[in-house]
Write a protein that holds these residues in place. Structure first.
Motif, PDB file in Angstrom:
ATOM      1  N   ARG A 196       2.876  13.917   6.334  1.00  0.00           N
ATOM      2  CA  ARG A 196       2.795  15.329   5.953  1.00  0.00           C
ATOM      3  C   ARG A 196       2.811  15.498   4.428  1.00  0.00           C
ATOM      4  NH1 ARG A 196       5.864  15.834  10.796  1.00  0.00           N
ATOM      5  NH2 ARG A 196       7.848  15.566   9.709  1.00  0.00           N
ATOM      6  N   GLN A 197       3.614  14.682   3.760  1.00  0.00           N
ATOM      7  CA  GLN A 197       3.640  14.755   2.296  1.00  0.00           C
ATOM      8  C   GLN A 197       2.284  14.387   1.704  1.00  0.00           C
ATOM      9  OE1 GLN A 197       7.007  12.703   0.415  1.00  0.00           O
ATOM     10  NE2 GLN A 197       8.173  12.974   2.314  1.00  0.00           N
ATOM     11  N   GLU A 254       0.437  10.411  -3.241  1.00  0.00           N
ATOM     12  CA  GLU A 254      -0.927   9.899  -3.163  1.00  0.00           C
ATOM     13  C   GLU A 254      -0.903   8.400  -2.886  1.00  0.00           C
ATOM     14  OE1 GLU A 254      -5.063   9.734  -5.796  1.00  0.00           O
ATOM     15  OE2 GLU A 254      -3.277  10.724  -6.586  1.00  0.00           O
ATOM     16  N   PRO A 255      -1.407   7.975  -1.732  1.00  0.00           N
ATOM     17  CA  PRO A 255      -1.444   6.539  -1.432  1.00  0.00           C
ATOM     18  C   PRO A 255      -2.525   5.856  -2.257  1.00  0.00           C
ATOM     19  CG  PRO A 255      -2.570   7.769   0.285  1.00  0.00           C
ATOM     20  CD  PRO A 255      -1.971   8.793  -0.648  1.00  0.00           C
ATOM     21  N   GLY A 271       0.813  -1.218   0.000  1.00  0.00           N
ATOM     22  CA  GLY A 271       0.000   0.000   0.000  1.00  0.00           C
ATOM     23  C   GLY A 271       0.836   1.253   0.000  1.00  0.00           C
ATOM     24  N   LEU A 272       2.060   1.142  -0.515  1.00  0.00           N
ATOM     25  CA  LEU A 272       2.944   2.305  -0.581  1.00  0.00           C
ATOM     26  C   LEU A 272       2.521   3.239  -1.716  1.00  0.00           C
ATOM     27  CD1 LEU A 272       6.368   0.429  -0.307  1.00  0.00           C
ATOM     28  CD2 LEU A 272       4.918   1.239   1.559  1.00  0.00           C
ATOM     29  N   PRO A 273       2.770   4.524  -1.576  1.00  0.00           N
ATOM     30  CA  PRO A 273       2.452   5.445  -2.674  1.00  0.00           C
ATOM     31  C   PRO A 273       3.176   5.030  -3.952  1.00  0.00           C
ATOM     32  CG  PRO A 273       2.909   6.665  -0.668  1.00  0.00           C
ATOM     33  CD  PRO A 273       3.257   5.236  -0.376  1.00  0.00           C
ATOM     34  N   GLY A 274       2.443   4.895  -5.033  1.00  0.00           N
ATOM     35  CA  GLY A 274       3.036   4.530  -6.305  1.00  0.00           C
ATOM     36  C   GLY A 274       3.287   3.046  -6.503  1.00  0.00           C
TER      37      GLY A 274
END
Length: 206
Positions: free
Chosen positions: A57-58, A65-66, A18-21
């Motif tokens: 925070r990002q 975007e997750p 489930g990491l961003p990207g």
């Protein structure tokens, strides 16, 4: 391979999805590679974004975007399908084991409300229906407090088991009375106590 050559046979692998990207295809390849090592146990956790972290925070600033809910669900179900087809039992939400004898004893203690003791910064403990945690920094004033609490709880643990007060515990008690006690020394003594009384604790006795 190095762990097995050192004599460790019961090995577990922890993974996060489930990491961003992240794409499902690359995640499946990660699972395939992990299974090829033949671990007895795998824990596959969905990434949780905490607000007060750089990644959190990002995300809040829309810099990353997750995966969405539907994608997260797809990761979860495909993970279960893949590992079950590889011979692993999906015995908890995030955990898989090769057999009933290889279920994580650590995880089962949580579900059974059995006492456990955490040693070190930010470590969590549970005893007599209460959960507490140590201060996060060894350099802060709160660290002495967490060591004092740890020592007291260690005493409770072995007294609940009707174990005799050890020489290590007596030294630890004396050190705690010294306002200038050295934190690393206290931690070392506490760890020695934990190792000494590392056998399973009967929840009915505690």
């Amino acid at each position: 391979e190095m762990a097995r050559s050192a004599g460790f046979e019961n090995l577990s692998v922890d993974l996060i999805y489930g990491l961003p990207g992240q794409e499902l295809a690359s995640w499946k390849e990660t699972l395939r590679e992990a299974v090829n090592y033949g671990p007895a146990h795998l824990s596959c956790y969905q990434l949780t974004l905490e607000a007060d972290t750089p990644l959190g925070r990002q995300c809040a600033e829309n810099r990353i975007e997750p995966p969405g809910e539907a994608d997260q669900a797809e990761f979860f179900f495909r993970t279960a399908d893949f590992l079950e087809s590889a011979g692993y039992s999906h015995y908890e939400v995030s955990n898989f084991a090769k057999s009933a004898s290889l279920l994580s004893r650590h995880n089962q203690k949580y579900w059974r409300h059995q006492p456990y003791l955490g040693v070190g910064p930010s470590a969590h403990s549970f005893h007599r229906g209460k959960r507490w945690w140590n201060h996060r920094s060894v350099e802060s004033d709160g660290c002495i407090g967490c060591v004092v609490c740890l020592a007291a709880r260690l005493g409770e643990f072995h007294r609940a088991q009707r174990r005799p007060v050890s020489s290590i515990q007596r030294v630890l008690d004396r050190r705690l009375s010294d306002a200038k006690a050295n934190v690393p020394t206290l931690m070392a003594l506490a760890i020695m106590m934990t190792k000494k009384y590392s056998s399973p604790i009967n929840p009915t006795a505690a």
